[in-house]
Design an enzyme around this catalytic site. Structure first.
Site, PDB file in Angstrom:
ATOM      1  N   GLU A  42      -8.285  -5.407   5.916  1.00 21.81           N
ATOM      2  CA  GLU A  42      -7.724  -5.642   7.274  1.00 21.81           C
ATOM      3  C   GLU A  42      -6.619  -6.685   7.239  1.00 21.81           C
ATOM      4  O   GLU A  42      -6.519  -7.537   8.120  1.00 21.81           O
ATOM      5  CB  GLU A  42      -8.811  -6.093   8.261  1.00 21.81           C
TER       6      GLU A  42
HETATM    7  C1  LIG Z   1     -13.913  -2.002   0.091  1.00 17.60           C
HETATM    8  C2  LIG Z   1     -12.563  -1.741   0.636  1.00 17.60           C
HETATM    9  C3  LIG Z   1     -12.419  -1.046   1.820  1.00 17.60           C
HETATM   10  C4  LIG Z   1     -11.147  -0.774   2.323  1.00 17.60           C
HETATM   11  N1  LIG Z   1     -11.027  -0.018   3.468  1.00 17.60           N
HETATM   12  C5  LIG Z   1      -9.789   0.390   3.840  1.00 17.60           C
HETATM   13  C6  LIG Z   1      -9.627   1.342   4.905  1.00 17.60           C
HETATM   14  O1  LIG Z   1     -10.602   1.783   5.524  1.00 17.60           O
HETATM   15  N2  LIG Z   1      -8.379   1.756   5.201  1.00 17.60           N
HETATM   16  C7  LIG Z   1      -7.273   1.314   4.533  1.00 17.60           C
HETATM   17  O2  LIG Z   1      -6.180   1.742   4.842  1.00 17.60           O
HETATM   18  N3  LIG Z   1      -7.395   0.403   3.535  1.00 17.60           N
HETATM   19  C8  LIG Z   1      -8.615  -0.053   3.172  1.00 17.60           C
HETATM   20  N4  LIG Z   1      -8.749  -0.948   2.140  1.00 17.60           N
HETATM   21  C9  LIG Z   1      -7.552  -1.453   1.494  1.00 17.60           C
HETATM   22  C10 LIG Z   1      -7.268  -2.910   1.828  1.00 17.60           C
HETATM   23  O3  LIG Z   1      -6.868  -3.033   3.168  1.00 17.60           O
HETATM   24  C11 LIG Z   1      -6.213  -3.397   0.819  1.00 17.60           C
HETATM   25  O4  LIG Z   1      -6.881  -3.581  -0.407  1.00 17.60           O
HETATM   26  C12 LIG Z   1      -5.512  -4.648   1.280  1.00 17.60           C
HETATM   27  O5  LIG Z   1      -4.673  -4.347   2.340  1.00 17.60           O
HETATM   28  C13 LIG Z   1      -4.689  -5.309   0.181  1.00 17.60           C
HETATM   29  O6  LIG Z   1      -3.851  -4.403  -0.467  1.00 17.60           O
HETATM   30  P1  LIG Z   1      -3.848  -4.340  -2.065  1.00 17.60           P
HETATM   31  O7  LIG Z   1      -5.264  -4.180  -2.495  1.00 17.60           O
HETATM   32  O8  LIG Z   1      -2.868  -3.347  -2.485  1.00 17.60           O
HETATM   33  O9  LIG Z   1      -3.410  -5.789  -2.516  1.00 17.60           O
HETATM   34  P2  LIG Z   1      -1.902  -6.338  -2.620  1.00 17.60           P
HETATM   35  O10 LIG Z   1      -1.138  -5.923  -1.428  1.00 17.60           O
HETATM   36  O11 LIG Z   1      -1.382  -5.983  -3.960  1.00 17.60           O
HETATM   37  O12 LIG Z   1      -2.134  -7.902  -2.520  1.00 17.60           O
HETATM   38  C14 LIG Z   1      -2.627  -8.688  -3.634  1.00 17.60           C
HETATM   39  C15 LIG Z   1      -2.488 -10.159  -3.301  1.00 17.60           C
HETATM   40  O13 LIG Z   1      -1.108 -10.487  -3.090  1.00 17.60           O
HETATM   41  C16 LIG Z   1      -0.885 -11.042  -1.807  1.00 17.60           C
HETATM   42  N5  LIG Z   1       0.382 -10.516  -1.270  1.00 17.60           N
HETATM   43  C17 LIG Z   1       0.800  -9.238  -1.243  1.00 17.60           C
HETATM   44  N6  LIG Z   1       1.995  -9.153  -0.641  1.00 17.60           N
HETATM   45  C18 LIG Z   1       2.351 -10.401  -0.286  1.00 17.60           C
HETATM   46  C19 LIG Z   1       3.472 -10.978   0.384  1.00 17.60           C
HETATM   47  N7  LIG Z   1       4.497 -10.239   0.822  1.00 17.60           N
HETATM   48  N8  LIG Z   1       3.494 -12.322   0.584  1.00 17.60           N
HETATM   49  C20 LIG Z   1       2.450 -13.078   0.175  1.00 17.60           C
HETATM   50  N9  LIG Z   1       1.373 -12.604  -0.453  1.00 17.60           N
HETATM   51  C21 LIG Z   1       1.311 -11.277  -0.678  1.00 17.60           C
HETATM   52  C22 LIG Z   1      -2.069 -10.612  -0.966  1.00 17.60           C
HETATM   53  O14 LIG Z   1      -2.334 -11.517   0.089  1.00 17.60           O
HETATM   54  C23 LIG Z   1      -3.195 -10.578  -2.008  1.00 17.60           C
HETATM   55  O15 LIG Z   1      -3.734 -11.853  -2.160  1.00 17.60           O
HETATM   56  C24 LIG Z   1     -10.007  -1.240   1.643  1.00 17.60           C
HETATM   57  C25 LIG Z   1     -10.155  -1.964   0.449  1.00 17.60           C
HETATM   58  C26 LIG Z   1     -11.401  -2.187  -0.068  1.00 17.60           C
HETATM   59  C27 LIG Z   1     -11.518  -2.902  -1.384  1.00 17.60           C
END
Ligand SMILES: Cc1cc2nc3c(=O)[nH]c(=O)nc-3n(C[C@H](O)[C@H](O)[C@H](O)COP(=O)(O)OP(=O)(O)OC[C@H]3O[C@@H](n4cnc5c(N)ncnc54)[C@H](O)[C@@H]3O)c2cc1C
Length: 617
Positions: free
Chosen positions: A443
């Site tokens: 989220e």
């Molecule tokens: C159990 C689980 C359930 C989920 N359920 C859903 C769902 O129902 N629907 C859905 O759509 N998604 C879902 N997700 C996905 C979840 O919302 C994403 O994992 C999350 O948005 C982060 O994206 P990412 O994993 O690609 O991490 P990344 O975007 O790669 O981020 C990695 C780190 O880098 C930081 N970061 C990234 N970009 C920036 C920036 N521009 N500036 C500063 N810091 C940054 C982040 O804060 C984080 O600490 C789920 C994930 C899990 C693990």
């Protein structure tokens, strides 16, 4: 002692004594509701959670999910509570009865959620996500879409999801590549792959409705070119009957550290070129619509932090009262002295009070924001309504980030109190810890929330919304100054607020200067400071309510007599707990917050200027 999920005495204190729900429901909008109805609903939610959901929590974790032939089977034990969730109409508590809701205040729904979702986070997510998806259709859908989908989602007959994330589009949703092509019949053909989608495939409901973000052919790049589509697992015919499967295939589920009974799915849309969706809202305006669900989900996930802390604290405090270990510090050199319970040791009490102060502060905070939603509905002028909407907006990233971090930390403290036993699977703390970590990641990661607070919310309406927030805190400080015994705490918070205003101004200005990166490197610490201030505000407010009642119950008694009176009277013990908890937080935590403020103000260049090569690795 059996797990209670949430302490009913404390729930009632916040609802009735701190936030005066009884006065609020005198409004004609709630003509069908009175205190008796509210109490009955909360008792029902609590009984349902304790008798039917809590028992499946551990089993769900151990049994986990089965994935075979692109289908997910949830633990068998989930079926009965899910049937009861539907029968009890727990999904659409706040919605209008005309569309299948119960018309309850948000505050009451929040309490019911605390019991139902707090009992089992994997199970609770089934109702939670469905509500958010149905609400979007209620607000942005056409009459036909509402007729076809909304009612069956609010009833729980069909499930709902939110489908944003792709392998290369996580925090940066605008980078998504899922495509939509308009068909002659007005539907769209959807193609692409999504990952990490909660509850996107399971056997609890006959159909699952996916709100999917995708880009229409030729649309602009980035988030300005994103549209939102309703993509059902089984196609829904115009007469409401179910049609063919819709070429949405679950290609796998994730192995995770926690939430073992919550399917986190990989989805392939249109692998056979036959996936259809209908547009929800307008073309290229999908993010605006989806933000409605995301904001609801952010507040909901923030509340999960409260639920984590509540369960962790109740387990820990009961364990600390039961587990006998070591002699009382005063008997350290007396080998004949009996061993005492953990709660007699000052260091254990410190951990418990850390947990209790954050838990109490978070419960008041989460219910306060729920009440802002009720006040929005009851507002008599647009101006008044806007004030509540603005406060919700500025507080949303704080709830999401601060509460989820503190909720997780509460599980860490609880494990520490359990000692080695807490680290084993024989006790519930390790599952609680595993299940709660995700809350700071999904989220919108907590880092993203902090950027939202600094980059968008702090400067809302030229800083006026932030000033309104400070004004609300000042009101409580003014009351506390009038109450015997609270003057000193009020003064300390007043000083902290003054400093907080200065630091916010400094950081806000830096964020608009060429040194913008340094400011954003401090966005998370600033959010943390904001959360601490909110905790102090909420706890002082609790003390303002409790202190005069405590006075009435124990009069001028002091010393041994005072302690005896408090121990004999449950209410006196509860109110004393409120005053002591505020005292602890304001004297032991707030000074640390002031130190954090100094660190935020001393914007330092190391974080942004250190060469990548110097990070090593
Ligand atoms: C159990 C689980 C359930 C989920 N359920 C859903 C769902 O129902 N629907 C859905 O759509 N998604 C879902 N997700 C996905 C979840 O919302 C994403 O994992 C999350 O948005 C982060 O994206 P990412 O994993 O690609 O991490 P990344 O975007 O790669 O981020 C990695 C780190 O880098 C930081 N970061 C990234 N970009 C920036 C920036 N521009 N500036 C500063 N810091 C940054 C982040 O804060 C984080 O600490 C789920 C994930 C899990 C693990």
């Amino acid at each position: 002692m059996a797990q209670q999920i949430a302490d009913r005495r404390d729930v009632d204190f916040v609802l009735y004594e701190q936030l005066d729900l009884e006065e609020m429901i005198k409004n004609k909008h709630y003509s069908d509701i009175n205190k008796k109805t509210v109490d009955m609903i909360i008792t029902e939610a609590r009984n349902f959670a304790i008798k039917e959901i809590l028992p499946v929590n551990e089993e769900g974790d151990k049994v986990g999910l089965k994935f075979e032939n692109n289908q997910v089977t949830v633990p068998e034990c989930f079926h009965r509570p899910y049937k009861l969730l539907k029968e009890g109409e727990w999904i659409a508590m706040t919605e209008d009865p005309e569309i299948g809701g119960q018309g309850l205040p948000h505050m009451v729904a929040q309490v019911a959620a605390e019991y139902i979702v707090g009992a089992d986070f994997s199970f609770g997510a089934f109702g939670f996500a469905t509500h958010g998806a149905a609400k979007m259709i209620e607000i942005f859908g056409t009459e036909k879409q509402k007729e076809l989908y909304m009612g069956r989602m609010y009833s729980g007959d069909w499930g709902g999801t939110m489908v944003l994330t792709e392998a290369e589009a996580g925090s940066d949703v605008g980078a998504l590549t899922t495509m939509a092509v308009k068909n002659d019949d007005g539907t769209y053909s959807i193609s692409g792959n999504k990952i990490f989608i909660t509850n996107a495939e399971h056997n609890l409901t006959e159909n699952i409705v996916h709100p999917v973000l995708a880009r229409i052919e030729g649309a602009p790049t980035g988030s300005k070119g994103i549209s939102l589509f309703i993509v059902p697992k089984l196609w829904v015919n115009d007469d409401g009957s179910l049609g063919e499967p819709n070429d949405v295939v679950c290609t796998g589920i994730e192995e995770k550290i926690g939430l073992h009974a919550s399917p986190t799915c990989q989805l392939a849309f249109g692998g056979k070129g036959q996936c259809r969706g209908v547009l929800l809202g307008e073309e290229n305006k999908g993010m605006r619509v989806m933000f409605h669900m995301m904001n609801e989900a952010r507040l909901g996930v923030g509340a999960l932090g409260l639920f984590n802390a509540s369960c962790a604290y109740l387990y820990a405090v009961n364990y600390a009262k039961e587990r006998i270990q070591g002699r009382d510090l005063m008997d350290m050199f007396n080998k004949e002295a009996p061993s005492v319970s953990l709660i007699r040791h000052p260091d254990v009490r410190r951990m418990l009070l850390w947990m209790k102060s954050h838990l109490d502060g978070m419960r008041s905070f989460v219910y306060y924001v729920a009440q802002l939603f009720d006040k929005e509905i009851l507002a008599e002028t647009e101006e008044e309504k806007a004030q509540y909407t603005d406060l919700i907006e500025i507080l949303t990233p704080v709830i999401k980030s601060y509460c989820t971090d503190r909720g997780f930390e509460a599980t860490v403290q609880a494990m520490q109190i359990y000692g080695g036993y807490g680290y084993t699977a024989d006790y519930p703390i390790e599952q609680l810890m595993r299940d709660s970590k995700i809350n700071s990641i999904y989220e919108g990661t907590n880092g993203t929330q902090a950027m939202d607070l600094l980059g968008r919310k702090l400067g809302m309406k030229k800083g006026m919304v932030f000033m309104t927030l400070l004004g609300e805190i000042q009101k409580v400080i003014a009351k506390a100054k009038e109450i015997k015994g609270l003057e000193g705490l009020a003064k300390k918070l007043e000083e902290a607020i003054g400093r907080f205003g200065e630091v916010a101004m400094h950081l806000g200005k830096t964020a608009m200067s060429p040194d913008v990166k340094s400011a954003f490197a401090l966005a998370s610490p600033f959010l943390e400071v904001t959360g601490d201030i909110v905790m102090a505000w909420m706890l002082l407010w609790r003390a303002v309510v409790a202190a005069p009642k405590l006075d009435k119950l124990i009069g001028d008694a002091d010393g041994e007599e005072r302690i005896e009176k408090i121990e004999k009277n449950k209410n006196a013990a509860f109110y004393e707990g409120q005053v002591r908890t505020a005292e602890y937080f304001i004297t032991s935590i707030l000074p640390v917050t002031l130190g954090k403020m100094n660190a935020v103000e001393a914007t330092n260049s190391a974080v942004v200027e250190m060469p990548e090569a110097s990070f090593g690795g």
